[in-house]
Structure formats: C-alpha cells, structure tokens
Scaffold this active site. Structure first.
Site, PDB file in Angstrom:
ATOM      1  N   HIS A  46       0.839  -1.189   0.000  1.00  0.00           N
ATOM      2  CA  HIS A  46       0.000   0.000   0.000  1.00  0.00           C
ATOM      3  C   HIS A  46       0.879   1.245   0.000  1.00  0.00           C
ATOM      4  O   HIS A  46       2.094   1.154   0.180  1.00  0.00           O
ATOM      5  CB  HIS A  46      -0.911  -0.003   1.242  1.00  0.00           C
ATOM      6  CG  HIS A  46      -0.128   0.022   2.518  1.00  0.00           C
ATOM      7  ND1 HIS A  46       0.265  -1.128   3.165  1.00  0.00           N
ATOM      8  CD2 HIS A  46       0.357   1.054   3.244  1.00  0.00           C
ATOM      9  CE1 HIS A  46       0.964  -0.807   4.246  1.00  0.00           C
ATOM     10  NE2 HIS A  46       1.032   0.511   4.319  1.00  0.00           N
TER      11      HIS A  46
ATOM     12  N   HIS B   1       5.520   6.483  -1.012  1.00  0.00           N
ATOM     13  CA  HIS B   1       6.302   5.312  -1.408  1.00  0.00           C
ATOM     14  C   HIS B   1       5.547   4.033  -1.045  1.00  0.00           C
ATOM     15  O   HIS B   1       4.663   4.040  -0.204  1.00  0.00           O
ATOM     16  CB  HIS B   1       7.676   5.311  -0.729  1.00  0.00           C
ATOM     17  CG  HIS B   1       7.589   5.151   0.752  1.00  0.00           C
ATOM     18  ND1 HIS B   1       7.284   6.185   1.608  1.00  0.00           N
ATOM     19  CD2 HIS B   1       7.737   4.054   1.549  1.00  0.00           C
ATOM     20  CE1 HIS B   1       7.261   5.747   2.845  1.00  0.00           C
ATOM     21  NE2 HIS B   1       7.524   4.453   2.850  1.00  0.00           N
TER      22      HIS B   1
END
Length: 191
Positions: free
Chosen positions: A44, A131
């Site tokens: 995620h 990220h």
C-alpha cells in the site's frame, strides 16, 4: 479486550502493481540479503501512520478522513523507481517511488494531517514522501552490498499506475508471521 488499535491510513495499490512488485521482490531475494519482504496483500501507499488509537476514537478518525477527502477528485499515480531510507548506500527500508501523482499525494497527506490534527492527532515531523515499502533490512553484510547493486540497476523501472479513488483506514496487528491489516473504514474521493 484491547482498548487501543494500531492504525494507519493508506491507498491500496492496483493488482498489476502488486504483481510486478512481487516479481521484483523475487529477483531481489536472489541477493541473499537479510530482508523482511512485504507480502503482496500488504502492499500500500501510506498516507499517515497514527500508531495506537483508542477504539473510541476510530469512528472520529474515519469521519475526519471521509470529510477531508470527499471534495478531492480521484487521480492516478505512477509507481516508478526504487529507493531506500535513509539512503541507497545504507538501506534500512527498501521502497518503490511515486512519479506521476506525487504532488497530489502530498496534497492528500496535507489534508489528512490537517483534519486529524484538528481532532488531537499530532502532525508527522518528517516531510511526506509517497512510497510503497518492499522490505526492511534486518542486518548488513556482503549480501546487502549485492542487493544495493541490484537496486541501483532498477532505479528507474516502472511498476505501473494505481488509481487513487479512496483512502482506507486500517488496523494493523503485528503477529510472529507478519502484520495483518484489516480495513476499519473507507473514505471515497468524490470530487
């Protein structure tokens, strides 16, 4: 019964990105480096980590996130490039970056930070950097040097697009077999 739940807010990534990232992890495993790799179902893009939240406050967190993103238009991010925190030379956390859509992710993070600080959650001290975490290095050694060389080779590789049309408020339970994430709420970007 526990009175608190480990909580974070994230964007789930598309299946294509998960698949390509999983294949990439298989390549990186060949380095032999001592890294705890992220399972595909746990991949995620974190917007905000809250830590331990009182169960009584989960509803308020979900409402605040829903309200602050309701007017945001859905958008697309491109997952591209490999990096590491604190640096590629001394990796502790290995990640995939966000190219296209990075500014929109920063704006989304700022909205969430503002909404949650209004209900008592402190702002993050570090600058937000969108990220997708691939793994956490457990110890250094010769194999880690090989891994760093591999990461340098893939600094510009593309992993594909992900549509950002909702945020998920997750609980996180740390088990010996790895973390288990469960959605506690969803906040749609309706624009």
């Amino acid at each position: 019964m526990k009175s608190k739940v480990r909580t974070f807010i994230a964007v789930e990534v598309d299946e294509g990105v998960r698949s390509r990232a999983s294949k990439f992890i298989k390549q990186l495993r060949q380095s032999g480096a001592d890294v705890t790799w992220v399972a595909p179902e746990n991949m995620h893009l974190t917007i905000k980590f809250l830590g331990d939240v009182d169960y009584r406050d989960v509803y308020h967190v979900c409402r605040a996130v829903e309200e602050c993103v309701a007017t945001v238009e859905p958008f697309t991010v491109e997952i591209r490039g490999v990096g590491a925190f604190p640096s590629l030379e001394r990796p502790r956390v290995i990640w995939l970056g966000v190219d296209l859509g990075a500014a929109e992710m920063e704006a989304l993070n700022e909205r969430v930070e503002t909404a949650l600080s209004a209900i008592g959650f402190p702002r993050e001290g570090r600058k937000f950097h969108a990220h997708l975490t691939l793994g956490r290095v457990r110890k250094s050694g010769r194999a880690l040097e090989h891994l760093v060389a591999m990461l340098r080779e893939y600094q510009d590789v593309e992993f594909g697009p992900t549509t950002v049309d909702q945020l998920v408020i997750f609980s996180s339970e740390l088990l010996p077999t790895g973390p288990v994430y469960e959605p506690m709420g969803h906040a749609e970007l309706k624009g």
